[in-house]
Design a protein around this motif. Structure first.
Motif, short mmCIF file in Angstrom:
data_model
loop_
_atom_site.label_atom_id
_atom_site.label_comp_id
_atom_site.label_asym_id
_atom_site.label_seq_id
_atom_site.Cartn_x
_atom_site.Cartn_y
_atom_site.Cartn_z
N TYR A 337 -4.68 -20.52 -49.27
CA TYR A 337 -5.94 -20.23 -49.95
C TYR A 337 -5.82 -20.68 -51.40
O TYR A 337 -4.95 -20.19 -52.13
CB TYR A 337 -6.25 -18.72 -49.92
N TYR A 364 -11.72 -22.06 -52.94
CA TYR A 364 -12.80 -21.20 -53.43
C TYR A 364 -12.96 -21.36 -54.94
O TYR A 364 -11.97 -21.51 -55.67
CB TYR A 364 -12.49 -19.73 -53.09
N TRP A 375 -10.09 -10.50 -52.16
CA TRP A 375 -9.33 -10.87 -50.97
C TRP A 375 -8.51 -9.69 -50.45
O TRP A 375 -8.42 -9.47 -49.24
CB TRP A 375 -8.39 -12.04 -51.30
N GLN A 378 -10.53 -7.48 -48.47
CA GLN A 378 -10.84 -8.05 -47.15
C GLN A 378 -9.63 -8.02 -46.20
O GLN A 378 -9.73 -8.45 -45.06
CB GLN A 378 -11.31 -9.51 -47.30
N LEU A 380 -6.60 -9.54 -46.89
CA LEU A 380 -5.70 -10.68 -47.01
C LEU A 380 -4.39 -10.24 -47.67
O LEU A 380 -4.39 -9.66 -48.76
CB LEU A 380 -6.36 -11.77 -47.87
#
Length: 459
Positions: A337, A364, A375, A378, A380
């Motif tokens: 990421y 991103y 993140w 979420q 991650l």
């Protein structure tokens, strides 16, 4: 109790023995314990020095003559070295440069982070530390009615008009600056006059793909409509087949910033291409792309080694740029990421992923210190975080976000040993341990040093 006055006065001449160097490459000598910083002095040398500035705790001097010289002193191969200031270290042997940069990293970690018990490896240098820059931005001026190009003299905006090449710049880029200047001069295109904000051509920028030899020329102009610009492009096309792109950038502002907001393709492609370690990159006029790809590969190899990726890891690249590190990591990791605050860079990173058929890297737009807590919310959980911040280092919010995420390893790529040391302090207080640091000489002949640190979560 009144502190005594400095033992020297401005314009006084003194004898000095240089004992050390600053991180900028100046010699450090003392007069009755009072430090004098003197450009071009090397440790062990003795010289007659004129004092040119006196402050409370230190002063500055200028070498008048040497009484003896170091074995590490060399004759600078650049004719304008002492005028230009773009390079600071050509007067010392390359090995001395590498040692100085290692010491700079070591001293910063010891004094700022209080870390002095880990390996700081010898600086990784270049086999040939010349002609490495793949990008050059040269100001344009005029003298006696003719266009001139050259870097500015130290601490001025006066162009060094007897400079016809730069020996740390790719030779193709050098030749193209000369060619554009000569064609523009013949066609009567005027130079920009920054004092009166008149004239046309402000800078000539050239980018060269080291592996591909594809060349981009960027003409930075004060206004969009430039008479004879089409003829300039025609002549470049006819004479230089390796040129794949001619771009105009319009900068109408009174500013020291080189590039303006508006960019348009005059001929050819918006991008040229280059490769690092088998990964192909599309490079636009405004792309951030490392200026020394040879050393970039060595730096990234070390970053990947420190990331210690087996194949099933999730990695965050917190300053991903156009994806240079991210895509190298994606060749080994399960998922990468990338986050970057510049929208165009993220767009370029996505295109570069497509260009290389890499589908396990996602990019991103945003500030890493804000995106990473989201993140986390979420779910991650990264195994590794890689950061490659600007000279100011990492925002404290970002460091705290990394600490909260608790990755097993953090790889910190730094272009400033002082801010690296400051940030390592925070990470160590947050439960991490610095294992080792590898300096890499990305910018030979200059004072700058890049390094890579491996940081692990304490068990």
């Amino acid at each position: 109790m009144t502190k005594s006055a400095p033992p020297v006065k401005k314009n006084q001449t003194v004898e000095v023995t240089f004992e050390d160097m600053t991180h900028e490459g100046s010699g450090v000598g003392k007069v009755n314990g009072y430090p004098l910083f003197v450009p071009y002095g090397l440790p062990g040398e003795q010289a007659k020095v004129k004092v040119i500035k006196v402050k409370k705790n230190f002063g500055f001097g200028k070498i008048i003559e040497f009484y003896n010289q170091s074995d590490e002193r060399v004759d600078p191969p650049c004719d304008v070295f002492y005028k230009c200031g773009g390079c600071q270290l050509q007067h010392m042997s390359y090995q001395r440069q590498l040692d100085m940069k290692h010491d700079q990293v070591q001293n910063a970690l010891k004094k700022i982070a209080h870390i002095d018990d880990i390996p700081i490896h010898p600086t990784i240098g270049m086999d040939d530390p010349w002609r490495y820059r793949n990008k050059v931005q040269i100001p344009v001026g005029s003298k006696n009615g003719e266009l001139i190009t050259g870097f500015y003299r130290k601490r001025s905006h006066d162009i060094i008009d007897d400079m016809d090449h730069c020996i740390i710049t790719d030779e193709t880029a050098d030749r193209m600056v000369d060619a554009v200047r000569e064609i523009a001069n013949r066609l009567g295109i005027s130079a920009y006059d920054e004092t009166n904000h008149r004239g046309t051509l402000r800078h000539i920028m050239v980018r060269v793909g080291q592996e591909t030899n594809q060349t981009m020329i960027v003409l930075v102009t004060r206004k969009e409509n430039v008479p004879q610009l089409d003829k300039l492009v025609e002549e470049i096309r006819a004479s230089y087949p390796h040129v794949k792109s001619v771009i105009q950038n319009v900068n109408a502002e009174r500013t020291n910033v080189i590039l303006g907001k508006k960019t348009k393709v005059l001929w050819g492609n918006e991008y040229i291409y280059d490769e690092i370690d088998g990964i192909r990159f599309a490079i636009s006029a405004k792309s951030f792309y490392q200026v020394n790809p040879t050393q970039t590969k060595k730096l990234y190899d070390k970053a990947i080694e420190y990331a210690d990726i087996a194949g099933d890891e999730t990695v965050i690249d917190a300053y991903c740029g156009i994806g240079t590190i991210s895509l190298s990591l994606a060749k080994k990791a399960k998922k990468v990421y990338g986050v970057e605050v510049v929208p165009q860079a993220v767009s370029d990173a996505k295109e570069n992923a497509k260009l290389n058929n890499i589908d396990n890297a996602a990019f991103y737009v945003g500030e890493a210190e804000k995106v990473m807590p989201w993140w986390t919310a979420q779910g991650l959980q990264p195994d590794v975080i890689v950061v490659d911040p600007p000279r100011k280092g990492c925002d404290e919010e970002l460091l705290n976000a990394m600490i909260q995420m608790k990755p097993k390893r953090i790889v910190y790529v730094s272009c400033n040993p002082s801010t690296l040391a400051r940030d390592l302090n925070i990470l160590e207080d947050g439960g991490y341990q610095t294992k080792e640091v590898q300096p890499v000489d990305m910018f030979p002949q200059t004072k700058h040093i890049e390094c890579c640190a491996q940081i692990v979560l304490k068990v």
